[in-house]
Design a protein around this motif. Structure first.
Motif, short mmCIF file in Angstrom:
data_model
loop_
_atom_site.label_atom_id
_atom_site.label_comp_id
_atom_site.label_asym_id
_atom_site.label_seq_id
_atom_site.Cartn_x
_atom_site.Cartn_y
_atom_site.Cartn_z
N SER A 22 58.64 11.86 58.80
CA SER A 22 59.02 12.09 60.20
C SER A 22 57.92 12.82 60.96
CB SER A 22 60.34 12.89 60.27
OG SER A 22 60.20 14.16 59.67
N ASP A 80 63.22 16.51 63.38
CA ASP A 80 63.74 15.90 62.15
C ASP A 80 62.92 16.31 60.93
OD1 ASP A 80 65.54 14.24 60.82
OD2 ASP A 80 64.23 12.49 60.98
N TYR A 81 62.20 17.45 61.04
CA TYR A 81 61.23 17.82 59.99
C TYR A 81 61.87 17.97 58.60
CZ TYR A 81 63.01 22.61 60.35
OH TYR A 81 63.82 23.72 60.34
N ALA A 82 63.15 18.35 58.55
CA ALA A 82 63.80 18.58 57.25
C ALA A 82 63.93 17.31 56.43
CB ALA A 82 65.17 19.21 57.45
N SER A 83 63.77 16.15 57.05
CA SER A 83 63.91 14.88 56.33
C SER A 83 62.67 14.55 55.50
CB SER A 83 64.19 13.74 57.31
OG SER A 83 63.04 13.47 58.10
N GLY A 84 61.58 15.28 55.72
CA GLY A 84 60.38 15.05 54.93
C GLY A 84 59.16 14.71 55.77
N ASN A 105 58.76 18.22 65.89
CA ASN A 105 59.49 17.25 65.08
C ASN A 105 60.85 17.84 64.71
OD1 ASN A 105 60.47 15.37 63.29
ND2 ASN A 105 59.15 16.04 61.60
N GLU A 125 59.84 6.41 55.69
CA GLU A 125 61.08 7.18 55.66
C GLU A 125 61.00 8.22 54.55
OE1 GLU A 125 64.42 4.64 55.10
OE2 GLU A 125 64.14 3.54 56.97
N GLY A 126 61.64 9.38 54.79
CA GLY A 126 61.78 10.39 53.76
C GLY A 126 60.53 11.21 53.53
N ASP A 127 60.39 11.74 52.32
CA ASP A 127 59.28 12.65 52.04
C ASP A 127 58.11 11.89 51.44
OD1 ASP A 127 58.06 15.09 52.13
OD2 ASP A 127 58.74 15.70 50.14
#
Length: 204
Positions: free
Chosen positions: A86, A79-83, A77, A160-162
């Motif tokens: 993702s 995009d893992y930093a987005s929470g 992933n 979306e998000g965390d």
């Protein structure tokens, strides 16, 4: 009646931001000499599931090395930093979950979860004909893991998000079956102190 099939998605992509400035990775902490992420994967591989998918992200190469040789599918992933959303989306999008009636979402940082716990959740899901959400609880307090029926795939892919499965459970309209697995349902390790208290040893 055919028994409902369950695939397991292990979320192991997070940054572990509460581990402090030292940069140690909680999923590489060792329990009984085994890195936590490998221990979680072995627990999942022992369960009555069709496949095990591990979603990686933060320090991906080290996590993958800790899982070397296991019969599972790795999904990166980026995009893992987005929470967490993702990572859920990455796991649910894997081809390896195709054909499963439900997806058991497991967090890689829960050392108390056993294969017997996973099988108890899967058993409850099958008893419900694959049409209910099943979640682990401890004395009525919602925890993890959670099994989501495939009918919720679209809801997962809109996250979306965390945010995780809890938001989907609240709005799904599906019956929710609680399976009490004791303290393990709510025991995750977020800090070095948590790891030591749970019987682990920090490594790198």
């Amino acid at each position: 009646m055919l028994k409902a099939l369950v695939a397991i998605v292990i979320l192991a992509a997070g940054k572990a931001s509460r581990m402090g400035a030292g940069g140690k990775h909680k999923l590489l902490a060792e329990f009984g000499g085994v890195p936590l992420v490998r221990r979680s994967a072995l627990t999942a591989l022992g369960a009555d599931a069709t496949s095990v998918i591990v979603v990686t992200g933060h320090r991906r190469s080290e996590i993958e090395a800790a899982l070397d040789g296991l019969a599972l599918t790795l999904v990166d992933n980026p995009d893992y930093a987005s929470g967490m959303a993702s990572s859920l989306m990455a796991g649910f999008s894997s081809k390896r979950v195709d054909g499963a009636d439900g997806i058991l979402v497991m967090l890689a940082d829960m050392p108390g979860i056993s294969t017997a716990h996973l099988n108890a959740l899967i058993f409850a899901f099958r008893n419900a004909g694959g049409g209910a959400i099943v979640r682990a609880v401890s004395q009525g307090k919602p925890g993890n893991p959670v099994i989501l029926p495939r009918s919720l795939n679209h809801a997962v892919l809109r996250l979306e998000g965390d945010v995780g499965a809890r938001d989907i459970i609240a709005t799904s309209g599906l019956p929710v079956l609680d399976v009490d697995v004791g303290d393990a349902a709510c025991l995750d390790v977020d800090t070095p102190d948590d790891i030591v208290a749970a019987g682990g040893a920090m490594k790198n």
